[in-house]
Design an enzyme around this catalytic site. Structure first.
Site, PDB file in Angstrom:
ATOM      1  N   LYS A 167       0.857  -1.189   0.000  1.00 41.52           N
ATOM      2  CA  LYS A 167       0.000   0.000   0.000  1.00 41.52           C
ATOM      3  C   LYS A 167       0.890   1.236   0.000  1.00 41.52           C
ATOM      4  O   LYS A 167       1.595   1.499   0.971  1.00 41.52           O
ATOM      5  CB  LYS A 167      -0.929   0.000   1.211  1.00 41.52           C
ATOM      6  N   GLU A 216      -8.096   1.641  -6.295  1.00 41.31           N
ATOM      7  CA  GLU A 216      -8.892   2.394  -5.322  1.00 41.31           C
ATOM      8  C   GLU A 216      -9.640   3.556  -5.967  1.00 41.31           C
ATOM      9  O   GLU A 216      -9.074   4.342  -6.723  1.00 41.31           O
ATOM     10  CB  GLU A 216      -7.980   2.939  -4.224  1.00 41.31           C
TER      11      GLU A 216
END
Length: 591
Positions: A167, A216
C-alpha cells in the site's frame, strides 16, 4: 527531507501525463493540462508529489530488479492472485488486515510494533490479505516491513498464506518492481492521483508480473476511469483523501452503480471497502451489498489483542447471526463497547480523549457544575472531535422509528439502540449532559452546538428522551449505600432512551459525586438483558475491577481523570481508556 515548494510539487504532478483528458477526474485539473498557480495542494497531492520526487531521485537497473524479482519468487514461491484470494473466501468476508505505523491525520499509531509479528497474529486470526504501508515519511513504512511480512507469513500453520499488499502511492513501473522484489503479491493503485492513461499502463504492467492490482476509487468519476482502464478488483475508500472526510455510504453507492450496470460482483469483478470499518456491524453491512473484502487497519493497530479483535468482526456470516442472537436475548454478555470521558471543558482535553480511544465525549450544560461548559467552548470541542473523526456533520445512526417505538418492548428496543450507538461511536460522538433543563432549551443547545446525542441527568423521566431532537441516554440514579429493587428499575423503563446509564447520587446530589455504587446492581440489571453504562467514582485504578466484575456495556469517567475540577490529567485519561480496553479484551476471553 527537503520540502518541495508548491510550484515544484505541481510540476511533478503535471509530469504524470501530458493529456488533459486523462487528468479530468483528478482534483484541481478541471480539464486543464496543468494545475493553476492559485491551486492549493491537498495533503494527498503533497504526499504524491513527494513520492514522485523520491522515485525520480533513485537510479534503477531494470535487469537487477528483474533478477531480484525472480530470486524472490524462487525463494518464496509464485505470487497469489488477489481476486482469487478474495473469491476463495466466499461466503466469508475476506479481511485485509493492515500494518500502519502512522498516518498524516492521526500521527503515530503504533510505530514500535514488529511488522512480521503483527502480520502473523493477523493471519492466524483469519486475515487473508496483509496490507503493508510502505511510504516512508508520513506513514513511517518501508519495503523492509513488507519483506518481513512476506517472509514471516510464508510458512505459518494456516490453510493458505495471506496475499501481501503493497500500500503506497504507486505511479511507476519501478515502484511496482520494487514491491514485487520485496515479496508483494499485489499493489494499490489510487485513481484519485493517477491519470487515466497511466492507470491503464500500470494495470497492464502489474499483470505482466502476474499481479492483480487493487484499484482504489472514491468518486463515481474515478470508478468510471477504473473500469475503463481494465480494473477487476475495485477498492472503495470511504474517506476522501483530499479532505480526509469519511462517508461510509460511498461503498453502498459504488455497489449500487456496479449493480445497475449489470457487472457481476461474484465472478468478473470483486468489490472491496477500504476504510472506516471497525466492528461486525460494519462488516455485515457491506457483505449485504456485495463487498467481498474489507480492509481494517487503525483499530487493529491500536488493539491490545488484534486476534480477539479480528474474531469480533464475524467474517463468517454464521458468526454474525450468532452475535445478533447473543445480543438480543438472555443476559447481556457482549462486553464493554463504550468508554465515555465526561466533564470535558476545552478542546485540548477533548482531543486527548479522542486520541486515547474514548467513544463518547461528554459536555456538561448544568450551570452549577464545576465542569460547566459555555456554548462557545462547546462548539470548539465539537469542531475538534469532528476533525479527529474526519467528519463535518452530526453522526446519525440507525434508531427505531415511531412505529417501532410503539411495537417493541423496552429492553429489546434499548438493546437495538445501544448496538446502533456502539456502531456510530467508532468515531467519537459528543454528548451534551443536561439536568432538569426545559426540553425546549435542550433542543436549542443541541442545534446551537451540533451535539450528536444528549444525556438527561435529572428527574426528566424516560419519555423525555424522545423529545430532544437527537438520541438520548437516560440516567438512573443510585443512592450511595442503597439497595434498589431490580424489578422496579426494569418496570420503569420505556423504549424512549437510546441507552441507560447508572450513576451514584449522594444526599440528593446527582452526578459528579466521585463515589461508586454497588456494581452488583448493574450486573443484576444486565442479567435481565439490559446493557448499561456504569458511572460514579471510576478512575484508572478501579476501572479494571469494574469491567472484569460487571462486564458493562459502557464505562463513564469524569473526576477520576482530573488534575482539578474541569481540567483533565492527560496521562490519567490515557491510562483509564487503556485499562478499560485491556480489561474488556481479557473479560471477553473469559478470564
Amino acid at each position: 527531507m527537503t520540502e518541495l515548494t508548491s510550484s515544484e510539487a505541481k510540476a511533478l504532478l503535471d509530469s504524470l501525463s501530458s493529456s488533459s483528458e486523462a487528468k479530468a477526474h483528478i482534483y484541481g485539473y478541471g480539464g486543464a493540462q496543468t494545475l493553476s498557480e492559485d491551486h492549493e495542494l491537498s495533503m494527498l497531492q503533497k504526499i504524491t508529489a513527494k513520492r514522485i520526487a523520491d522515485y525520480k531521485a533513485k537510479s534503477f537497473d531494470e535487469s537487477q530488479l528483474n533478477a531480484k524479482i525472480q530470486a524472490t519468487e524462487e525463494m518464496l514461491g509464485p505470487r497469489l492472485n488477489l481476486q482469487h484470494v478474495i473469491q476463495s473466501q466466499y461466503p466469508k468476508m475476506a479481511l485485509a488486515a493492515e500494518f500502519k505505523r502512522a498516518s498524516p491525520s492521526k500521527g503515530d499509531i503504533a510505530s514500535h510494533l514488529s511488522a512480521g509479528e503483527q502480520a502473523c497474529k493477523y493471519t492466524r486470526a483469519g486475515a487473508s490479505v496483509i496490507s503493508v504501508l510502505c511510504e516512508t515519511h508520513w506513514f513511517k513504512g518501508s519495503f523492509e516491513d513488507l519483506a518481513e511480512v512476506r517472509r514471516m507469513t510464508q510458512n505459518l500453520d494456516t490453510e493458505q498464506r495471506p496475499a501481501v499488499l503493497c500500500k503506497d502511492f504507486v505511479l511507476s513501473h519501478h515502484h511496482i518492481m520494487e514491491a514485487a522484489a520485496s515479496g508483494a503479491d499485489t499493489v494499490l493503485l489510487i485513481v484519485a492521483i493517477t491519470p487515466a492513461d497511466l492507470l491503464a499502463d500500470l494495470i497492464s504492467f502489474c499483470r505482466s508480473l502476474n499481479m492483480e492490482p487493487l484499484v482504489e476509487v472514491h468518486a463515481k468519476s474515478e470508478l468510471n476511469v477504473a473500469l475503463e482502464s481494465g480494473a477487476k478488483v475495485i477498492g472503495v475508500n470511504n474517506r476522501n483523501l483530499h479532505t480526509f472526510k469519511m462517508d461510509m455510504d460511498t461503498t453502498d453507492r459504488t455497489a449500487a452503480t456496479l449493480t445497475e450496470r449489470n457487472l457481476s460482483l461474484t465472478n468478473e469483478y470483486s468489490l472491496c471497502s477500504l476504510s472506516g470499518m471497525s466492528n461486525a456491524d460494519d462488516v455485515d453491512r457491506f457483505r449485504k451489498v456485495g463487498v467481498g473484502m474489507v480492509l481494517i487497519g487503525e483499530s487493529l493497530m491500536r488493539s491490545p489483542d488484534p486476534v480477539t479483535t479480528i474474531k469480533s468482526f464475524c467474517l463468517d456470516p454464521k458468526d454474525y447471526e450468532d452475535l445478533v442472537k447473543k445480543n438480543t436475548s438472555g443476559a447481556y454478555t457482549a462486553g464493554t463497547k463504550i468508554i465515555k470521558v465526561c466533564g470535558i471543558t476545552n478542546a485540548d482535553d477533548a482531543l486527548c480523549a479522542c486520541r486515547s480511544g474514548a467513544s463518547l465525549i461528554g459536555l456538561i450544560f448544568v450551570e452549577k457544575s464545576k465542569r460547566y461548559i459555555s456554548i462557545e467552548k462547546a462548539k470548539q470541542v465539537v469542531e475538534v472531535v469532528r476533525k479527529f473523526g474526519e467528519r463535518d456533520s452530526r453522526i446519525k445512526f440507525d434508531h427505531k422509528s415511531k412505529t417501532e417505538e410503539k411495537m417493541i418492548a423496552p429492553i429489546p428496543s434499548i438493546v437495538r439502540s445501544s448496538r446502533a450507538l456502539t456502531n456510530a461511536a467508532k468515531r467519537p460522538l459528543v454528548v451534551g449532559v443536561f439536568q432538569n433543563k426545559p426540553l425546549e432549551k435542550v433542543r436549542e443547545i443541541v442545534q446551537q452546538v451540533n451535539l450528536d446525542c444528549v444525556q438527561l441527568h435529572g428527574d426528566e423521566g424516560m419519555e423525555a428522551c424522545s423529545n430532544c431532537d437527537v438520541p438520548a441516554i437516560r440516567v438512573v440514579h443510585v443512592e450511595s449505600g442503597s439497595n434498589p429493587n431490580v424489578d422496579n428499575i426494569i418496570s420503569s423503563l420505556t423504549n424512549d432512551p437510546v441507552a441507560i446509564l447508572f450513576d451514584t447520587s449522594v444526599k440528593g446530589t446527582q452526578g459528579g459525586t466521585g463515589v461508586t455504587f454497588d456494581w452488583n446492581l448493574a450486573k443484576s440489571i444486565q442479567n435481565k438483558g439490559l446493557p448499561v453504562i456504569v458511572a460514579g467514582g471510576l478512575k484508572p485504578e478501579n476501572v479494571v475491577d469494574a469491567v472484569s466484575s460487571v462486564n458493562p456495556w459502557g464505562v463513564d469517567v469524569s473526576s477520576g481523570v482530573e488534575k482539578s475540577p474541569g481540567l483533565k490529567d492527560h496521562e490519567k485519561v490515557r491510562s483509564f481508556v487503556r485499562n478499560a480496553k485491556i480489561a474488556a479484551e481479557q473479560t471477553s476471553k473469559g478470564f
